[in-house]
Design a protein around this motif. Structure first.
Motif, mmCIF file in Angstrom:
data_model
loop_
_atom_site.group_PDB
_atom_site.id
_atom_site.type_symbol
_atom_site.label_atom_id
_atom_site.label_comp_id
_atom_site.label_asym_id
_atom_site.label_seq_id
_atom_site.Cartn_x
_atom_site.Cartn_y
_atom_site.Cartn_z
ATOM 1 N N ARG A 63 0.823 -1.217 0.000
ATOM 2 C CA ARG A 63 0.000 0.000 0.000
ATOM 3 C C ARG A 63 0.853 1.261 0.000
ATOM 4 N NH1 ARG A 63 -5.148 1.791 3.775
ATOM 5 N NH2 ARG A 63 -6.197 2.892 2.077
ATOM 6 N N LEU A 67 0.400 4.210 -2.710
ATOM 7 C CA LEU A 67 0.078 5.589 -2.332
ATOM 8 C C LEU A 67 1.248 6.542 -2.540
ATOM 9 C CD1 LEU A 67 -1.863 4.827 0.980
ATOM 10 C CD2 LEU A 67 -2.853 5.672 -1.169
ATOM 11 N N ASN A 172 -3.814 10.727 -1.256
ATOM 12 C CA ASN A 172 -4.554 10.799 -0.006
ATOM 13 C C ASN A 172 -5.344 9.505 0.177
ATOM 14 O OD1 ASN A 172 -6.507 11.432 2.063
ATOM 15 N ND2 ASN A 172 -6.075 13.590 1.704
ATOM 16 N N PRO A 173 -5.097 8.741 1.243
ATOM 17 C CA PRO A 173 -5.745 7.428 1.379
ATOM 18 C C PRO A 173 -7.247 7.506 1.613
ATOM 19 C CG PRO A 173 -4.573 8.002 3.389
ATOM 20 C CD PRO A 173 -4.195 9.042 2.368
ATOM 21 N N TYR A 174 -7.774 8.682 1.922
ATOM 22 C CA TYR A 174 -9.211 8.831 2.134
ATOM 23 C C TYR A 174 -9.961 9.139 0.842
ATOM 24 C CZ TYR A 174 -8.123 8.946 7.101
ATOM 25 O OH TYR A 174 -7.687 8.623 8.360
ATOM 26 N N VAL A 191 0.671 10.027 5.700
ATOM 27 C CA VAL A 191 -0.038 8.900 5.082
ATOM 28 C C VAL A 191 0.350 7.576 5.729
ATOM 29 C CG1 VAL A 191 -0.298 7.585 2.939
ATOM 30 C CG2 VAL A 191 -0.452 10.087 2.903
ATOM 31 N N THR A 195 -2.540 5.255 7.707
ATOM 32 C CA THR A 195 -2.879 3.939 7.161
ATOM 33 C C THR A 195 -2.316 2.785 7.977
ATOM 34 O OG1 THR A 195 -0.976 4.151 5.687
ATOM 35 C CG2 THR A 195 -3.127 4.742 4.788
ATOM 36 N N THR A 217 -5.122 14.628 6.123
ATOM 37 C CA THR A 217 -5.249 13.181 6.298
ATOM 38 C C THR A 217 -5.850 12.827 7.653
ATOM 39 O OG1 THR A 217 -3.020 12.878 7.209
ATOM 40 C CG2 THR A 217 -3.264 12.746 4.806
ATOM 41 N N PRO A 523 -8.560 5.178 7.282
ATOM 42 C CA PRO A 523 -9.038 5.269 5.898
ATOM 43 C C PRO A 523 -9.526 3.916 5.387
ATOM 44 C CG PRO A 523 -6.642 5.287 5.968
ATOM 45 C CD PRO A 523 -7.106 5.363 7.387
#
Length: 525
Positions: A63, A67, A172-174, A191, A195, A217, A523
């Motif tokens: 991940r 990202l 942005n993980p959201y 981030v 996460t 975030t 997220p």
């Protein structure tokens, strides 16, 4: 045999030096728990630091890469985790960070890795691994922490968008569309924390670089008092503004990281000289807001320019503070974001001093020379090799090499424009201090930023923020998640801002607000 619940609780209390420890919740994933929860699980024998570190590295490769949040991973992480497990078996953990997976920003030196500054050109010019740790990294290692590696940022930590020419735009993980910025420059640091790739990360802040991604975030971001954390071994920016601090999911975890990295060091001539009284975590209480007096500066809440959702999130945050027992009242501050620059200039003129300039070319040039000198070798030659890439962002430096060379050896502590800036800062903060005392305030509160994350490719809304205000005055600030919007994106953070040296008190207030509101949300995915 694993220790009993009572024995583990006693060990955890001793480890964290707390007078009272609430038995932590057991998260399904230890990487998304608090540091205290992680350590409790280790003490109960549910997992090892090596197992959790291996899981963190796998998550970073998958991940983290997707990202674009990770700059480099350290080959030493699993070895460090295994050594921590050995210390635990022997009953000799070094403290609460022992065995905890953490990250540092890409401009930090970390032994065994090149320092890329998230710049493709700098990485090409300086491809070799460095042999030293930045002072903050060194202090974390001494505390037993596991350094997973380094996080991506804007090139040279210059902008607030998370755009790296080396690893690409941090996502942005959201935001499932991949459009919204995570903020910057400490984008990757925020981030990886949000996460659950690490518990906390080192970031930097010259004009919002920790607080912007904290808001965008939805994590905790801190800008400590200027000078509380020495900055040796980190690619420099502006010595009279640059402030280093933690990003974490909880205030308590940020406090643990600050506790490890704060304190004087002779290598940074602008660092504070007073010893740092360790043990700030022991001051965190759920009821710290009870009776606290919080000042609200109207100019720092641009209500007519904020969206209805941003206002709702902010007003709810203030209501949470009041519900926790705080008194929130109007504060007519003697210096605001709109007046701070003029007041610095006026103070210098009244002294007959040179114009104050926190972006002085001489100070930046000398800081860059000293950064390379700390690595060994020919520092001037290294500056000359990298100056074009660096100057492409920090264009305060002269374009002519001979002009730059003439500035390199002038100590930034003696730079006339910088010294004038520091004198104006001291005079202006003294006025703010008097106003705090007259109104018996503990802190100011306002939105970290008055708008949520825009698209990474868009211009930001034309709304003035308080970000630079905090850096000019050297004030400590703790930014705490205040909630999400209907689109699932973090919609705002609440900042607790105090006088220089009040870092512990601010962390306590922020912790109490966090416990009252509990607005952090992992997220998706």
């Amino acid at each position: 045999m694993a220790p009993s619940r009572r024995d583990a609780l006693a060990q955890l209390g001793a480890l964290l030096a707390l007078p009272l420890v609430r038995w932590p919740r057991l998260a399904t994933d230890p990487l998304t728990d608090t540091i205290a929860g992680f350590q409790a699980g280790r003490l109960r024998g549910e997992y090892t630091a090596e197992e959790v570190t291996r899981r963190a590295l796998e998550r970073c490769r998958e991940r983290g890469t997707a990202l674009r949040a990770v700059d480099l991973l350290a080959d030493s992480a699993l070895t460090e985790a295994t050594r921590s497990d050995g210390r635990l078996r022997r009953g000799g953990l070094r403290g609460p960070l022992d065995g905890v997976p953490l990250f540092a920003k890409s401009i930090y030196d970390m032994a065994g890795l090149p320092t890329t500054a998230s710049s493709a050109e700098w990485a090409r010019l300086f491809p070799g691994p460095v042999r030293r740790d930045a002072l903050e990294v060194q202090r974390l290692r001494e505390a037993g922490a596991v350094l997973l590696g380094k996080t991506a940022a804007d090139d040279f930590a210059y902008r607030g968008n998370g755009t790296s020419s080396l690893t690409g735009q941090v996502l942005n993980p959201y935001d499932p569309s991949g459009v919204r910025t995570p903020g910057g420059s400490s984008a990757g640091a925020a981030v990886v924390v949000a996460t659950g790739m690490a518990f906390a990360a080192l970031g930097t802040d010259d004009g919002g670089s920790n607080r912007i991604p904290a808001q965008f975030t939805g994590v905790v971001g801190m800008k400590p008092t200027f000078g509380l954390v020495p900055r040796t071994g980190v690619i420099p920016t502006w010595p009279y503004l640059d402030t280093h601090g933690p990003l974490a999911r909880t205030v308590a975890d940020a406090a643990l990281m600050l506790d490890a990295i704060a304190g004087p060091h002779a290598s940074d001539g602008l660092a504070m000289r007073a010893p740092w009284p360790r043990g700030v975590l022991a001051r965190l209480r759920d009821d710290a807001l009870a009776g606290a007096r919080l000042g609200l500066v109207a100019l720092h809440v641009p209500r007519t320019q904020m969206s209805a959702e941003s206002l709702t999130v902010f007003d709810r945050a203030i209501a949470d503070c009041v519900a926790a027992g705080a008194v929130v009242e109007s504060f007519d501050a003697p210096v605001t974001r709109a007046t701070v620059r003029a007041q610095f200039a006026e103070a210098a003129a009244a002294r007959g001093d040179v114009a104050p300039d926190p972006n002085s070319p001489a100070a930046t040039a000398n800081a860059l020379q000293r950064y390379f000198a700390g690595q060994g070798g020919d520092a001037v030659a290294h500056v000359q090799r990298g100056i074009a890439a660096y100057r492409a962002f920090y264009d305060v430096l002269p374009s002519d090499w001979e002009a730059v060379a003439a500035l390199l050896r002038r100590p930034y502590e003696q730079d006339a424009a910088g010294v004038s800036f520091a004198r104006s800062r001291a005079e202006t903060v003294a006025q703010l201090t008097n106003a705090f005392r007259a109104q018996r305030l503990d802190a100011m509160v306002y939105p970290t930023m008055p708008f949520p994350a825009p698209a990474a490719t868009s211009s930001w809304p034309d709304v003035r923020t308080t970000l630079g205000y905090g850096n000019w005055l050297g004030l400590p600030e703790v930014s705490v998640p205040a909630g999400h919007g209907t689109d699932g994106m973090p919609a705002g953070n609440l900042s607790f801002v105090g006088l220089p040296g009040s870092d512990g008190q601010l962390l306590a207030l922020a912790h109490a607000y966090e416990r009252q509101s509990q607005r952090f949300v992992l997220p998706p995915g």
